[in-house]
Design an enzyme around this catalytic site. Sequence first.
Site, PDB file in Angstrom:
ATOM      1  N   CYS A 150       0.782  -1.355  -0.014  1.00 19.72           N
ATOM      2  CA  CYS A 150       0.191  -0.027  -0.035  1.00 19.72           C
ATOM      3  C   CYS A 150       0.888   1.193   0.169  1.00 19.72           C
ATOM      4  CB  CYS A 150      -0.967  -0.004   1.110  1.00 19.72           C
ATOM      5  SG  CYS A 150      -2.195  -1.557   1.095  1.00 19.72           S
ATOM      6  N   HIS A 171      -2.514   8.582   6.094  1.00 20.93           N
ATOM      7  CA  HIS A 171      -3.079   7.245   5.501  1.00 20.93           C
ATOM      8  C   HIS A 171      -4.468   7.108   5.878  1.00 20.93           C
ATOM      9  CE1 HIS A 171      -2.114   3.410   3.855  1.00 20.93           C
ATOM     10  NE2 HIS A 171      -2.618   3.004   4.810  1.00 20.93           N
ATOM     11  N   GLU A 230      -0.484   6.159  13.084  1.00 17.79           N
ATOM     12  CA  GLU A 230       0.153   7.504  12.304  1.00 17.79           C
ATOM     13  C   GLU A 230       0.182   8.985  13.218  1.00 17.79           C
ATOM     14  OE1 GLU A 230      -1.573   8.617   8.708  1.00 17.79           O
ATOM     15  OE2 GLU A 230      -3.438   7.595   8.876  1.00 17.79           O
ATOM     16  N   LYS A 268      -9.513   8.502   2.136  1.00 22.55           N
ATOM     17  CA  LYS A 268     -10.176   7.180   1.918  1.00 22.55           C
ATOM     18  C   LYS A 268     -11.553   6.958   2.213  1.00 22.55           C
ATOM     19  CE  LYS A 268      -5.663   4.733   2.166  1.00 22.55           C
ATOM     20  NZ  LYS A 268      -4.801   5.956   2.404  1.00 22.55           N
ATOM     21  N   HIS A 293      -9.853   2.705  -0.242  1.00 24.40           N
ATOM     22  CA  HIS A 293      -8.384   2.223  -0.376  1.00 24.40           C
ATOM     23  C   HIS A 293      -8.066   1.373  -1.422  1.00 24.40           C
ATOM     24  CE1 HIS A 293      -4.665   1.215   0.927  1.00 24.40           C
ATOM     25  NE2 HIS A 293      -4.872   0.750   2.200  1.00 24.40           N
ATOM     26  N   PHE A 341       0.889  -3.278   4.340  1.00 25.38           N
ATOM     27  CA  PHE A 341       1.413  -4.409   4.768  1.00 25.38           C
ATOM     28  C   PHE A 341       2.611  -4.905   4.577  1.00 25.38           C
ATOM     29  CE2 PHE A 341      -3.453  -6.384   4.734  1.00 25.38           C
ATOM     30  CZ  PHE A 341      -3.752  -5.477   5.858  1.00 25.38           C
TER      31      PHE A 341
END
Length: 422
Positions: free
Chosen positions: A169, A309, A320, A341, A346, A405
Amino acid sequence: MARRAVITGIGVVAPSGIGREPFWQLLTSGRTATRTITQFDASEHRCRVAAECDFDPLALGLTRQQARRTDRVSQLAMVAAGEALADSGLELDGELAERTGVAIGSAVGGTTTMEREYAVLSNGGKDWVVDPSFAPPHLYDYFLPSSIASEVALTTGALGPAAVISTGCTSGIDSVGYAAELVRDGSADVMITGATDAPISPITLTCFDVIKATSARNDDPATACRPFDRTRTGLILGEGSAVLVLEEYEHARRRGATIYAEVAGYASRCNAFHMTGLKADGKEMSEAIDLALGDARLDPTAIDYVNAHGSGTKQNDRHETAAVKLSLGDHAYRTPMSGIKASVGHSLGAIGSIEIAACALSMRHGVVVPTANLHEADPECDLDYVPNTARERELGAVLTVGSGFGGFQSAMVLKNLERSAS
């Protein structure tokens, strides 16, 4: 004189519509493009909601041959690249074509077509031994992510270096970071860069469902993803592509190009901790932020906006938030921070580049886009996440971050040259 990489063209294919303008209008409105999945029957899935693109490759100028031989992931990138190149005003021919490269990010490549064709070959998964004679002639291209870069190069006429960056990602940030380095070190004068993913498929949705990363709020698709909200229950998959034209600054200045922003700093780290888990202290993301700021030669207090994010999962939102506090200190509390998002889903590897496009447009328009669906603040997330309503603000420097990930943590700093003395 040191070489610098600037953005002179932007192309976007997103769930909001085709092109920069529908994308920007959706983001600034605080609305979302999430809906019940239509691309396949998701009735048996935990999550039945996604942010889909209304995308017709033939209506958008691709030939029947292009549509036949390429997966949706490549088609999204080809259309976005066409818009970006037109926006830049560049014509790639002669020596310039040889000095123009391609760097495209993607997390899952041609998943959609590979899954569909494997279902045909295996008789719906019933046969372990498959008959290759039923395979389509372009299955090899679907299997190799590198085909995405080659298709973009073929479409645009770029003859320089070409690569696909696949780091989960964070692919969309990392591909632009890689492209900027090629411009800086003189390997190219122009880079067509960004990312693309079309992951809305049964196998991808299942993978996220089984780890309960997706939201199960199927009764109200528009509010299913709620980053930084106390009531959030997970992320929503999306699809799309954003492609940027990166150009060496002096080259752009000589031809009078419109410059959206400079890619001033970039860094990536890995936490070497867990495939999907994140440490609560945000240390690795903070290190990426610190390195990106150092690369840009900016003090943390120079950052006017943070693009989060903001996936809508508790561990990411808290991770974050902690990282931004570590890197920006007290300035974090004075700095607006929002995530898109909830609006466009996403899209895995693509989202980092889509977020860079959003940042560049924010800098151009002097507007901070909001975090949609944020109504009940999580007390552990105590920064200014710009809930639901866009905010006017002049932006000199913007930080965008990504988490993927595998433990990947990436950060990029964009600088508005119109507001910079340098």
